[in-house]
Design an enzyme around this catalytic site. Structure first.
Site, PDB file in Angstrom:
ATOM      1  N   GLY A  86       0.818  -1.200   0.000  1.00  0.00           N
ATOM      2  CA  GLY A  86       0.000   0.000   0.000  1.00  0.00           C
ATOM      3  C   GLY A  86       0.853   1.252   0.000  1.00  0.00           C
ATOM      4  N   LEU A  87       0.310   2.309   0.585  1.00  0.00           N
ATOM      5  CA  LEU A  87       0.989   3.590   0.678  1.00  0.00           C
ATOM      6  C   LEU A  87       1.428   4.115  -0.673  1.00  0.00           C
ATOM      7  CD1 LEU A  87       3.150   3.285   3.902  1.00  0.00           C
ATOM      8  CD2 LEU A  87       1.017   4.512   3.587  1.00  0.00           C
ATOM      9  N   CYS A  88       0.529   3.989  -1.644  1.00  0.00           N
ATOM     10  CA  CYS A  88       0.879   4.554  -2.939  1.00  0.00           C
ATOM     11  C   CYS A  88      -0.332   5.290  -3.496  1.00  0.00           C
ATOM     12  CB  CYS A  88       1.380   3.487  -3.884  1.00  0.00           C
ATOM     13  SG  CYS A  88       0.398   2.000  -3.874  1.00  0.00           S
ATOM     14  N   GLY A  89      -0.980   6.038  -2.649  1.00  0.00           N
ATOM     15  CA  GLY A  89      -2.095   6.850  -3.109  1.00  0.00           C
ATOM     16  C   GLY A  89      -3.244   5.986  -3.585  1.00  0.00           C
TER      17      GLY A  89
END
Lengths: 309, 150
Positions: A86-89
């Site tokens: 995750g952590l990719c917008g």
């Protein structure tokens, strides 16, 4: 009323988060650069395969290969590519939404799904979509052998007429700031679309980051080749190679897009943290000022008190 | 009348990278049914490649690559090789290839029912061609010096 200490704690915590997001941004940027290089490195091969294929196709009077047979699209196979982390917008969310739309739009037909990437697999599993096959942890290190495996699997199913068409759903790497969701038809191979693809790849070639000086190719004009092997045989194998290269390209594009998305997401996270720190510091100073003012008033009024009596 | 080109532009590309882009004098390709020698001015040709050693000569320097399946497109002044796997002889890890060969041989000798015959033979072929390319590159350097001496 939060005290001075509370503010200090919050600022420190936000600053820590900011350090993490900043580090992630730099990591993503480095990975993006590498992924981008691989996307460009894979282009010459794809372009040449396309040329050999078209030239072989021109030589075969009736190119009819199992991979080119068109059937009524009753059963579809769709490859959905997402990231594993995750952590990719909105990168993963977008692809999941698009996949759900795809399934909804084709609810009349039978749709088989092969997820590539942990995020989309988990999300679709929650919706009780069953998979033919699943691949995870592919995007971290995209290998051609992996692409080949996926392509073989898909081609086998197509040739055995288990499915009538194969689509890929992925994030195309357009630029660092923009990814584009694309639905592409992988199979059957449609000769008329190949001409288009060749033009696109030629155009893409005109502005790569490292321009390779090339003399005009003789392939631009049709050349009558000698064939060491019957053109039908060559064509058959080139077609398979073409599908493998396509899958490889899509994997690379998606990986690059993921890193780009993560980089921008982490960049804005870092900026947001900076803003937050600024406003918290402002509040903190106001609170501190207010306490000082209050204390002064107390001292002053305390000093003034005995004189009135 | 057009003059024959005097050199060949050789391009070797794999899906992962562009391996060679050089002007050379002669190319030897590992065709599916034997080696093909290509000199400048060759007639346009398309051939499938097997597993073998590709060599090219530039002046009196010869270089070797191991090639595992692919295609070659030959034009009078240009040779384009599309290979699934290709390595320069200098890059080949001889030790690793030797180990791979032993492993594959053992598997083939084992003839158990669970042996994936195709995969093992393919692995063996791959290891052999790597060793061959490395060996030829290793021997070619003194040989060239010998040629250059007289």
């Amino acid at each position: 009323m939060p005290t001075l200490l509370d503010f200090r704690r919050r600022v420190r915590s936000v600053r820590n988060t900011q350090q993490i997001t900043r580090a992630m941004k730099f990591v993503a940027a480095a990975k993006l650069r590498r992924a981008q290089e691989r996307v460009f490195a894979a282009r010459p091969y794809a372009r040449q395969i396309l040329r050999v294929m078209r030239s072989a196709m021109a030589r075969v009077p009736q190119p009819l290969h199992p991979l080119m047979v068109r059937r009524d699209e009753e059963r579809l196979l769709v490859l959905v590519l997402s990231g594993d982390k995750g952590l990719c917008g909105a990168f993963n969310a977008n692809i999941i939404r698009r996949a759900a739309e795809f399934l909804h739009a084709h609810r009349e037909q039978q749709v088989f799904v092969i997820p590539i990437g942990k995020k989309v697999r988990d999300a679709l599993r929650k919706r009780r979509v069953s998979f033919l096959e699943e691949y995870i942890n592919v995007s971290q290190r995209v290998e051609f052998a992996q692409a080949q495996e996926i392509a073989r699997q898909v081609m086998d199913r197509y040739c055995r007429a288990e499915v009538d068409a194969v689509y890929v759903l992925y994030n195309e790497f357009k630029s660092v700031l923009a990814q584009r969701l694309v639905v592409e038809k992988l199979l059957p191979i449609e000769p008329e679309r190949l001409a288009e693809a060749a033009e696109v790849s030629d155009r893409a070639e005109t502005h790569p980051p490292v321009p390779a000086p090339r003399t005009p190719l003789a392939g631009a004009v049709p050349v009558d080749y000698l064939y060491e092997q019957p053109p039908e045989e060559i064509l058959a194998r080139v077609l398979e190679r073409h599908v493998e290269t396509q899958v490889f390209r899509v994997l690379l594009e998606s990986a690059a897009a993921e890193h780009a998305a993560r980089m921008t997401a982490m960049d804005s996270a870092t900026n947001n943290a900076a803003e937050l720190i600024e406003s918290l510091t402002l509040h903190m100073n106001k609170v501190r000022q207010a306490t000082i003012t209050k204390e002064i008033i107390e001292v002053v009024s305390g000093a003034a008190a005995p004189t009135t009596t | 009348m057009t003059l024959l080109p005097e050199s060949i532009e050789l391009e070797v590309v794999t899906p992962e990278r562009q391996l060679v882009h050089e002007t050379v004098d002669e190319v030897q390709l590992p065709g599916l049914r034997g080696y093909l020698g290509i000199l400048p001015g060759h007639a346009p040709l398309i051939s499938e490649l097997g597993v073998g050693v590709l060599s090219y000569r530039k002046g009196n320097m010869t270089r070797y690559l191991s090639i595992v399946h692919g295609y070659a497109e030959v034009l009078p002044d240009r040779v384009i090789v599309l290979a699934a796997i290709a390595e320069r002889a200098e890059e080949i890890d001889v030790e690793r290839a030797t180990r791979a060969r032993e492993r594959a041989e053992k598997r083939l000798a084992g003839k158990g029912a669970d042996v994936d015959w195709d995969r093992a033979t393919f692995a063996l072929q791959r290891a052999l061609v790597r060793l061959q390319a490395a060996a030829r590159a290793g021997t070619s350097i003194p040989a060239e010096e010998h040629h250059a001496a007289p």
